[in-house]
Design an enzyme around this catalytic site. Structure first.
Site, mmCIF file in Angstrom:
data_model
loop_
_atom_site.group_PDB
_atom_site.id
_atom_site.type_symbol
_atom_site.label_atom_id
_atom_site.label_comp_id
_atom_site.label_asym_id
_atom_site.label_seq_id
_atom_site.Cartn_x
_atom_site.Cartn_y
_atom_site.Cartn_z
ATOM 1 N N GLU A 75 -11.886 -14.367 21.989
ATOM 2 C CA GLU A 75 -12.612 -13.112 21.788
ATOM 3 C C GLU A 75 -11.598 -11.981 21.586
ATOM 4 O O GLU A 75 -10.992 -11.887 20.531
ATOM 5 C CB GLU A 75 -13.582 -12.872 22.961
ATOM 6 C CG GLU A 75 -14.619 -14.002 23.030
ATOM 7 C CD GLU A 75 -15.712 -13.786 24.048
ATOM 8 O OE1 GLU A 75 -16.351 -12.717 24.046
ATOM 9 O OE2 GLU A 75 -15.962 -14.714 24.858
ATOM 10 N N MET A 76 -11.348 -11.177 22.603
ATOM 11 C CA MET A 76 -10.416 -10.067 22.419
ATOM 12 C C MET A 76 -8.965 -10.463 22.745
ATOM 13 O O MET A 76 -8.030 -9.738 22.375
ATOM 14 C CB MET A 76 -10.885 -8.864 23.228
ATOM 15 C CG MET A 76 -12.267 -8.400 22.739
ATOM 16 S SD MET A 76 -13.129 -7.347 23.917
ATOM 17 C CE MET A 76 -12.795 -5.756 23.196
#
Lengths: 368, 368
Positions: free
Chosen positions: B143-144
């Site tokens: 994700e991030m």
């Protein structure tokens, strides 16, 4: 001698005239010695539109949707706004942009704010209009990565809300075309203007809008020759009403150690687009509006700070060795170019009910 | 028997009561035969906040900035909004989400709209609060991708505008912490409510808000047992005031050919989080609000259309074989759950003047 050179000389002459103007003043305060004259111009608050793409509210709204829509990219993850983030400086804060699948592009993303006041688009100025510019990233491998414009058009056309919006705006039988899509995006971009900076208020007569250090920097910015290229209301050589693009060689002093240090000579610039030898290492002059918000700097994003960039530019372009204090005053002046950003509402992106439009190309997106 | 099962039985009893209510009616029009009773509830227009994180306007504004800020990700390209796009259905239209470097996550992004009305977060319900949920994606590899929360906090702390905003909201000496960041994000998310759908207007007494087919679908939705789990104002089993999470087994009929076809049995669901054998293939019940906007469907995003999803759910969960017409009427009912989206202004993300905050971790971002 090409137009760019002629123009440079003309601007240089204006710069000289201004310096003389300042020198002839007997006033002691910097505030009073900065001569506004014709060189220092405020940013227009509105931009005109080309005859074949008049700006209308509905078109701007459609363009805004498209600008923010990541479904224009193959993977559905990258929108125009990804690299030209309107919530910040109109760029992405990266050295070079990152598109789908984490691919890196070759150059630093220029700001989209006030891009309407650039006479050409892309670092190498290969697009002469915002419309033409908007076509590029959609099909660029390291950006939105669509195999062809048709894929983007098919995506949009599969969304009833977009069909309706295109019909309303373009009133043709098959309104969803790439030409219309980029017209809408460009119409939206023409509204992305940040007027009323401290500098603009100063130019408009508010003598206290800029502080002493900013005014010193402004004077120096002019006297060492930055205004030779970074002139006019957008600090990019653009003059109101002009459509003639201007290109400049960079770096001029190729032997300056900073050139090697930051790899500034590797990119052949405009030559890559034109294959004209005279265009080697030539670039459009970028706007300095909101330059404090668009680090890192230069075409390759190799220079991390604005202070270093001011030094690089003074040494490699102007052959001017300036002190740390002088660099700092120019940086301070550049903070005065931070404009007022219009309040934008988030668009609602239309959907295909009960079925993602990414489905159609999901396998292609996955196998890469 | 765990709570989930008890709750299911209770809801099932309510469902039965409702069906009886409908059957005992002698009226001919569907509009009049749908009994509102206690089962059909409108969405609250506002959500309460936990005692240790009261919602304030300043906190919401800060949370909005953080929600939209891609600099919370290692590469500066992925924000909360990337996978939970507020301009659309609050999701990303992808089967499974794509984070930094084009990495694919294991599950389909749930909508963030009305997530305040979910008693637990993530498909496996491993977070009991929006605050706890918001911590996850920042440090999730696909994700991030931040190595640790500290990296995200350092990024934010290096931006003067964020320092000031955190100080104003949290009034402590070192206000920029991960706890405060997720509190602000959660406070913003508590405002993401889409009330006043056609269904809500119908429940509030506007008998013409839903069309005949939607009402047929609503009746069927109840009579075949969808309301057994998808009950309450958010159609996820949540009752106003309740904080008890509810989990359901999915798919119940593991031998149904659709299970294999869509690979629905591969994910062990909540078991992955708890390691409790009884939790195998259990999931939180997701809201059906705005379900038309969040294709593709289910935890693995393997079912492309809402119509197929209705069939999958009826066969694999309820052992109900329904006709194409019936599927279509339930889909039509679900369109009545599209709510009104609040108008949001784009936040202005603060910058570190003249230097990108991505610099600090750019090398790490590049070597991956």
């Amino acid at each position: 001698m090409n137009f760019a050179r002629t123009n440079t000389l003309k601007l240089f002459a204006i710069g000289l005239a201004l310096i003389q103007g300042i020198d002839s003043s007997a006033q002691t305060s910097t505030q009073k010695t900065v001569n506004i004259g014709n060189t220092w111009q405020a940013l227009p608050v509105k931009a005109s539109s080309p005859e074949d793409n008049p700006t209308t509210q509905e078109k701007v709204e459609l363009g805004k949707k498209l600008f923010f829509d990541p479904r224009l990219s193959l993977t559905g993850t990258v929108s125009c706004n990804t690299c030209h983030n309107l919530m910040e400086g109109g760029d992405d804060g990266r050295s070079t942009s990152m598109g789908i699948h984490g691919r890196l592009g070759p150059r630093n993303a220029p700001t989209v704010w006030n891009s309407v006041f650039q006479n050409s688009q892309f670092w190498d100025g290969r697009s002469m209009s915002l419309e033409d510019q908007a076509r590029g990233p959609i099909v660029a491998g390291p950006e939105m990565g669509m195999p062809a414009h048709k894929n983007a058009v098919d995506r949009i056309a599969a969304i009833p809300g977009y069909q309706a919006a295109f019909s309303r705006v373009f009133k043709s039988e098959e309104p969803v075309t790439i030409d219309n899509a980029v017209k809408a995006i460009a119409a939206f971009e023409r509204t992305l203007i940040t007027p009323n900076s401290a500098y603009d208020r100063f130019v408009h007569g508010n003598k206290s809008a800029m502080n002493e250090k900013q005014l010193q920097g402004m004077k120096l910015f002019d006297s060492i020759g930055c205004t030779e290229c970074h002139s006019g209301p957008a600090f990019n050589g653009w003059e109101i009403g002009s459509t003639t693009p201007m290109f400049e060689e960079f770096p001029r002093n190729a032997k300056n150690p900073l050139v090697k240090h930051f790899g500034l000579n590797k990119d052949l610039g405009r030559f890559k687009a034109t294959k004209n030898v005279a265009d080697k290492h030539h670039y459009k002059v970028p706007t300095l509006r909101n330059i404090t918000l668009t680090a890192p700097y230069l075409h390759n994003g190799a220079v991390p700070t604005l202070a270093e960039t001011v030094r690089v530019m003074s040494e490699t372009q102007l052959d001017a060795q300036i002190s740390d204090t002088e660099v700092s005053s120019i940086v301070e002046f550049l903070t005065a170019l931070e404009g007022e950003f219009p309040e934008l509402t988030l668009p609602r992106l239309p959907s295909r009910s009960g079925q993602s439009v990414l489905d159609d190309q999901e396998p292609a997106a996955k196998t890469e």
